[in-house]
Design a protein around this motif. Structure first.
Motif, short mmCIF file in Angstrom:
data_model
loop_
_atom_site.label_atom_id
_atom_site.label_comp_id
_atom_site.label_asym_id
_atom_site.label_seq_id
_atom_site.Cartn_x
_atom_site.Cartn_y
_atom_site.Cartn_z
N ARG A 9 0.77 -1.14 -0.20
CA ARG A 9 0.08 -0.07 -0.03
C ARG A 9 0.74 1.20 0.01
NH1 ARG A 9 -4.03 1.71 4.86
NH2 ARG A 9 -4.70 3.87 3.64
N PHE A 10 2.04 1.29 0.89
CA PHE A 10 2.75 2.27 1.00
C PHE A 10 3.48 2.65 -0.51
CE2 PHE A 10 7.31 3.79 1.44
CZ PHE A 10 7.05 5.10 2.00
N PHE A 11 3.82 1.53 -1.24
CA PHE A 11 4.78 1.86 -2.50
C PHE A 11 3.46 2.08 -3.53
CE2 PHE A 11 7.79 -1.08 -0.89
CZ PHE A 11 9.04 -0.06 -0.88
N ARG A 12 2.32 1.75 -3.47
CA ARG A 12 1.19 2.27 -4.36
C ARG A 12 1.14 3.76 -4.05
NH1 ARG A 12 -1.93 -2.20 -2.79
NH2 ARG A 12 -3.50 -0.74 -1.90
N GLU A 13 0.88 4.17 -2.80
CA GLU A 13 0.66 5.55 -2.65
C GLU A 13 1.97 6.39 -2.96
OE1 GLU A 13 -0.43 5.99 1.60
OE2 GLU A 13 -2.10 4.90 1.54
N CYS A 14 3.13 6.02 -2.83
CA CYS A 14 4.26 6.84 -3.26
C CYS A 14 4.38 6.85 -4.85
CB CYS A 14 5.55 6.20 -2.83
SG CYS A 14 5.85 5.92 -1.24
N LYS A 15 3.80 5.87 -5.51
CA LYS A 15 3.77 5.88 -6.83
C LYS A 15 2.73 6.98 -7.41
CE LYS A 15 3.15 2.69 -10.92
NZ LYS A 15 2.87 1.31 -11.32
N ARG A 16 1.72 6.93 -6.85
CA ARG A 16 0.75 7.85 -7.25
C ARG A 16 1.06 9.36 -7.07
NH1 ARG A 16 -3.43 10.33 -4.08
NH2 ARG A 16 -2.92 9.19 -2.30
N VAL A 17 1.70 9.69 -5.86
CA VAL A 17 2.25 10.97 -5.47
C VAL A 17 3.35 11.36 -6.61
CG1 VAL A 17 3.73 12.22 -4.14
CG2 VAL A 17 1.96 10.83 -3.23
N LEU A 18 4.18 10.45 -6.86
CA LEU A 18 5.17 10.74 -7.98
C LEU A 18 4.43 10.92 -9.16
CD1 LEU A 18 8.30 8.49 -6.92
CD2 LEU A 18 7.77 11.09 -6.78
N LYS A 19 3.49 10.47 -9.69
CA LYS A 19 2.81 10.63 -10.99
C LYS A 19 2.20 11.94 -10.86
CE LYS A 19 1.43 6.04 -12.49
NZ LYS A 19 0.18 5.22 -12.77
N VAL A 20 1.64 12.42 -9.81
CA VAL A 20 1.12 13.76 -9.75
C VAL A 20 2.05 15.10 -9.75
CG1 VAL A 20 -0.35 15.19 -8.37
CG2 VAL A 20 -1.08 13.09 -8.51
N ALA A 21 3.20 14.65 -8.87
CA ALA A 21 3.95 15.51 -8.98
C ALA A 21 4.73 16.03 -10.34
CB ALA A 21 5.27 14.99 -8.07
N LYS A 22 5.19 17.62 -10.21
CA LYS A 22 5.68 17.97 -11.54
C LYS A 22 7.04 18.77 -10.95
CE LYS A 22 3.21 22.17 -11.53
NZ LYS A 22 4.31 23.14 -11.61
N LYS A 23 7.96 18.72 -11.88
CA LYS A 23 9.13 19.64 -11.88
C LYS A 23 9.07 21.05 -11.82
CE LYS A 23 13.83 20.07 -14.00
NZ LYS A 23 14.81 19.63 -15.11
N PRO A 24 9.17 21.70 -10.60
CA PRO A 24 9.16 23.38 -10.75
C PRO A 24 9.84 23.86 -11.89
CG PRO A 24 10.61 22.42 -9.14
CD PRO A 24 10.06 21.35 -9.98
N SER A 25 9.18 25.01 -12.38
CA SER A 25 9.74 25.86 -13.56
C SER A 25 10.81 26.59 -12.79
CB SER A 25 8.79 26.88 -13.74
OG SER A 25 8.33 27.90 -12.96
#
Length: 59
Positions: A9-25
């Motif tokens: 569950r922890f790894f699924r949540e981490c994966k979801r967060v990384l998909k939503v995150a974006k590199k700052p301008s």
């Protein structure tokens, strides 16, 4: 919940967060850096004032 399920569950949540995150301008990065530098400077000034008052008071 077992340890394996918990880790899965922890790894699924981490994966979801990384998909939503974006590199700052570049502009966002510069603004964040400025705010961080101002915060560090304020904390340093407060600490310096506390030490200065303590030395003047002879503590």
């Amino acid at each position: 919940m077992s340890f394996g399920e918990s880790m899965n569950r922890f790894f699924r949540e981490c994966k979801r967060v990384l998909k939503v995150a974006k590199k700052p301008s570049g502009e966002e990065y510069v603004n964040f850096s400025k705010i961080t530098a101002i915060g560090i400077a304020i904390i340093g000034v407060i600490g310096f004032i506390i030490v200065l008052i303590a030395q003047i008071a002879g503590l």
